[in-house]
Design a protein around this motif. Structure first.
Motif, PDB file in Angstrom:
ATOM      1  N   ALA A  14      38.736  40.941  42.124  1.00 16.51           N
ATOM      2  CA  ALA A  14      40.074  40.965  42.721  1.00 16.51           C
ATOM      3  C   ALA A  14      40.807  39.672  42.375  1.00 16.51           C
ATOM      4  O   ALA A  14      40.247  38.585  42.505  1.00 16.51           O
ATOM      5  CB  ALA A  14      40.000  41.134  44.234  1.00 16.51           C
ATOM      6  N   PRO A  15      42.044  39.797  41.927  1.00 17.98           N
ATOM      7  CA  PRO A  15      42.781  38.606  41.484  1.00 17.98           C
ATOM      8  C   PRO A  15      43.075  37.630  42.619  1.00 17.98           C
ATOM      9  O   PRO A  15      43.345  36.456  42.352  1.00 17.98           O
ATOM     10  CB  PRO A  15      44.088  39.179  40.925  1.00 17.98           C
ATOM     11  N   ASP A  16      43.025  38.091  43.856  1.00 15.57           N
ATOM     12  CA  ASP A  16      43.370  37.192  44.965  1.00 15.57           C
ATOM     13  C   ASP A  16      42.157  36.506  45.580  1.00 15.57           C
ATOM     14  O   ASP A  16      42.298  35.755  46.536  1.00 15.57           O
ATOM     15  CB  ASP A  16      44.173  37.939  46.039  1.00 15.57           C
ATOM     16  N   HIS A  65      35.190  44.134  49.413  1.00 14.75           N
ATOM     17  CA  HIS A  65      36.590  43.692  49.365  1.00 14.75           C
ATOM     18  C   HIS A  65      37.018  43.061  50.686  1.00 14.75           C
ATOM     19  O   HIS A  65      37.468  41.928  50.748  1.00 14.75           O
ATOM     20  CB  HIS A  65      37.508  44.897  49.085  1.00 14.75           C
ATOM     21  N   ARG A  71      37.654  39.083  51.736  1.00 12.90           N
ATOM     22  CA  ARG A  71      39.019  38.705  52.114  1.00 12.90           C
ATOM     23  C   ARG A  71      39.071  38.217  53.571  1.00 12.90           C
ATOM     24  O   ARG A  71      39.748  37.252  53.895  1.00 12.90           O
ATOM     25  CB  ARG A  71      39.923  39.919  51.910  1.00 12.90           C
TER      26      ARG A  71
END
Lengths: 480, 480
Positions: free
Chosen positions: A153-155, A174, A178
């Motif tokens: 994931a780019p973030d 994910h 996060r």
């Protein structure tokens, strides 16, 4: 290929290819392969990254190669986003190219609960064995290793941390990352491993047990392939570092859902519960609880005893907090009379004060008196951990705790933490609205910086601290 | 003065005075009396409001009168913010002026656990009886009645609602209102009543039971003056409207904290638990849980049965959700095969799907297919309530659910709600950061507008729905 291989090469590939990328996919497109490309780029992966699609073309100025075999240099790592029926040919091509690892976003194997899916999975496993390739997945998100830039994931942040996380579910990988990152937790290595047709939960657990970068292991698991081996791996892991397990399918209905999800048998919930308890594994029931417990393991020193002292404002909130801590098995001892008197001297007579534990110094909490109150409580011998309560929304918003005021209060907690050896935690709670959350997150940043774990509700503080205490009590019991 | 008086006059004063205001206190000052003035003004109180201070002066262009007796017109309602020793004289002055109600922010009475405090409280009660004045408090925030503008915080909304809230703690009144308002719950009348030296929990409960504006009663209580009368009042209340109780001091440690707070004996936790259960009162353990249950009572129709159907995205999240619902006593029945086939026809083959309950249609959830999925689930006979799961942070942020995307998904839920008679709820969860909270709150606004209750975590949905179901099951049992 044996299970016990050192898996370092999975986390340190020299080069990577992403198969199934769409030419000219926008950076924010829903093309998963393009998202992997973005993720490696923003993760700072230092080797070459090759987009692959049999149609060729370009993406972000990069040439798309028609086949992994066409890639100019050596190729270690392949991410597969093409449809399941095309996978066997890809494995053959990867073998020809000398690829070490193939990771599958692709699904449609055993988890589909069809004969075709099962056969296809067997076929790719056999092909990989022949070709000397290790497989991750299928039906997974793959690897996040901030140290090398492998990512999904780019973030996700580039910053490494102490937590290794093995996750059977892509979604829980994910959200787990996060959410934990929001809570100030960073990761050494994360693997979302899906159906585990080759590299499995036990391989990964053994790897993280030996991994010097990993100090705490978190696991989301629905079912295992080889129960005995997994129990042995768990036992070896708990002997050297804390292990926290979130078991998916701990109820009958949940187990049924797990069967549809990753095609694994979740196993008897009672057997799991008994084994985890006996091994001394800490358990949680949600990703949020996992993050709270990770914060606790990261910031609270051991050994920890359960005698809690709290100081705050608002009688009602204090009463509820006491009920919640007490129900979670934590003990709030009386303070010695001389400590109570010391606290009493600080504060002018006012509504609903309490100088015994739980301490409530009412609105004096919002004056520099709080520093002395914090210090007196933290230094009291009868208290093993001092929890400072900072409610954000008890006063009218017009003179309530904005970010500046909340940080001002917590600066005093930071000062006490620096002067004291006692474990200290903070509960920043009564959060209302998006502004409240911004304040809470800034408070967390300040406190985590000096080793004060922060919780966002009384309930989450009680659960996490109680689990932490129980974890260490069980360790002690086993040692004796 | 008897306990059973109609207390309408408390909520509908013609005029009010605030005693102990500082001349020229800034609107955002911490002068509590000035905050009451701001609160009445922003609440839209229609009668005259008189600031009182023996020093005189002005505040916000208003004359400060030296004494309540100097006020030009009739005076119904007095808010007392002066120190305890000056209160007896104030009561005498109020009696001379013909005041009907005095509400005390002032503390320093029985809750101080001193002989002096106890005597002072007895003195003011006697003076009030002589003067025909009803007292609220002392040691409380007082009344919030959006319909008439009586208020104790300038940021409370003017909008009236269906919930009456009796709260022994000022802090839990503040936070309870602010948190519930964030959750879309509005109030008919709220009374923070503190030490309850005159108007007490039973008076207020009887009043709210008869009050046509109040459809649901919420209570935060630490202890009662007259147990038998309170039980009778509770029994009468539950007979006509739902009653939710948050009991402070339900553990021994909590009861000790309660004694310091409001000077009441919290009573045996086992006795309380038994009585509340037997009476069919719904109970919660925190203000947050109270708000979740209020949302449920406001939006879910009765009778409610416990058969839950869920639809969402992400296998792992679905598995955890199933475990949590199942542990809370909710039942997730299998869907009939024809319903499963109907769902299967909607979606192209994809990773980790499940067409049985819990339904997981993976990323099809983010396409207009979701409307059909919602509808099929909501109309299935085996399901009593359909819960739509909307996780916000499962995908990378670059193509994750921003506010626009989340509202787009929920617009389809709204459409199904309008077309179906089935109870429908939404869980907007996996919330990360302040932006996530903004999105969640906007989703709530959309859904509550059409009668879909929204929860912000699986855990809170499970607790609230399970309590709601239990509440109605017990009612049924008592009726039979």
């Amino acid at each position: 290929v044996t299970g016990n291989t050192n898996l370092d090469f999975i986390f340190n590939p020299r080069s990577a290819a992403i198969v199934g990328i769409s030419a000219n996919a926008e950076p924010n497109s829903t093309n998963t392969a393009a998202t992997y490309l973005e993720s490696f780029l923003s993760g700072g992966f230092s080797g070459p990254i090759y987009p692959i699609n049999h149609k060729g073309g370009e993406i972000r100025g990069r040439k798309i190669y028609p086949n992994v075999k066409d890639v100019p240099g050596p190729l270690d790592y392949v991410i597969c986003c093409i449809q399941a029926p095309f996978v066997p040919q890809l494995i053959k091509d990867c073998a020809a190219k000398g690829v070490k690892v193939v990771q599958f976003f692709t699904a449609g194997f055993t988890e589909s609960e069809t004969e075709k899916g099962r056969e296809l999975q067997e076929e790719i496993v056999a092909l990989a064995r022949q070709g000397g390739i290790r497989l991750i997945g299928p039906n997974c998100m793959g690897v996040y290793c901030p140290g090398t830039g492998v990512s999904f994931a780019p973030d996700f942040p580039k910053e490494s941390g102490k937590v290794g996380y093995i996750c059977q579910s892509g979604g829980n990988a994910h959200f787990g990352i996060r959410y934990a990152v929001q809570r100030g937790v960073h990761f050494s290595k994360v693997v979302s491993y899906g159906n585990a047709c080759d590299v499995d939960e036990s391989d990964l657990l053994e790897y993280l047990t030996a991994d010097p970068e990993t100090e705490i292991i978190a696991v989301y698991i629905e079912g295992v392939k080889d129960g005995k081996r997994f129990v042995r791996a768990l036992k070896e892991a708990v002997a050297v570092k804390p292990v926290i397990v979130l078991k998916g399918g701990r109820t009958d209905a949940g187990a049924r859902a797990a069967a549809s999800h990753t095609g694994t048998l979740a196993g008897s919930s009672r057997v799991w519960e008994g084994v985890l308890r006996q091994l001394g594994v800490a358990t949680v029931n949600s990703v949020e609880e996992l993050a709270d417990l990770l914060v606790t393991f990261l910031y609270l020193p051991v050994p920890m005893c359960p005698r809690l002292g709290t100081i705050g404002i608002s009688g009602g909130a204090t009463v509820i907090a006491t009920d919640v801590y007490s129900s979670a098995g934590l003990v709030l001892p009386h303070l010695p009379l001389e400590v109570q008197q010391e606290l009493r001297r600080l504060v002018k007579s006012e509504a609903g004060l309490s100088f015994d534990n739980p301490v409530d110094i009412s609105s004096s909490y919002y004056s520099s008196v709080n520093y002395h109150g914090f210090k007196i409580l933290a230094e009291c011998d009868r208290i093993d951990i001092a929890l400072f309560h900072l409610p954000l929304s008890i006063m009218p918003r017009t003179h309530s705790l904005d970010t500046r005021a909340a940080l001002w209060v917590l600066d005093h907690a930071v000062k006490v933490k620096k002067e004291s050896n006692k474990p200290i935690g903070a509960v920043v709670y009564n959060i209302v609205g998006a502004e409240g959350w911004e304040t809470a997150l800034k408070c967390q940043e300040l406190c985590h910086g000096v080793g004060i774990p922060v919780y966002f509700s009384i309930d989450s503080a009680a659960k996490a601290i109680s689990r932490f205490v129980t974890y260490h009590e069980r360790r002690e019991t086993r040692r004796q």
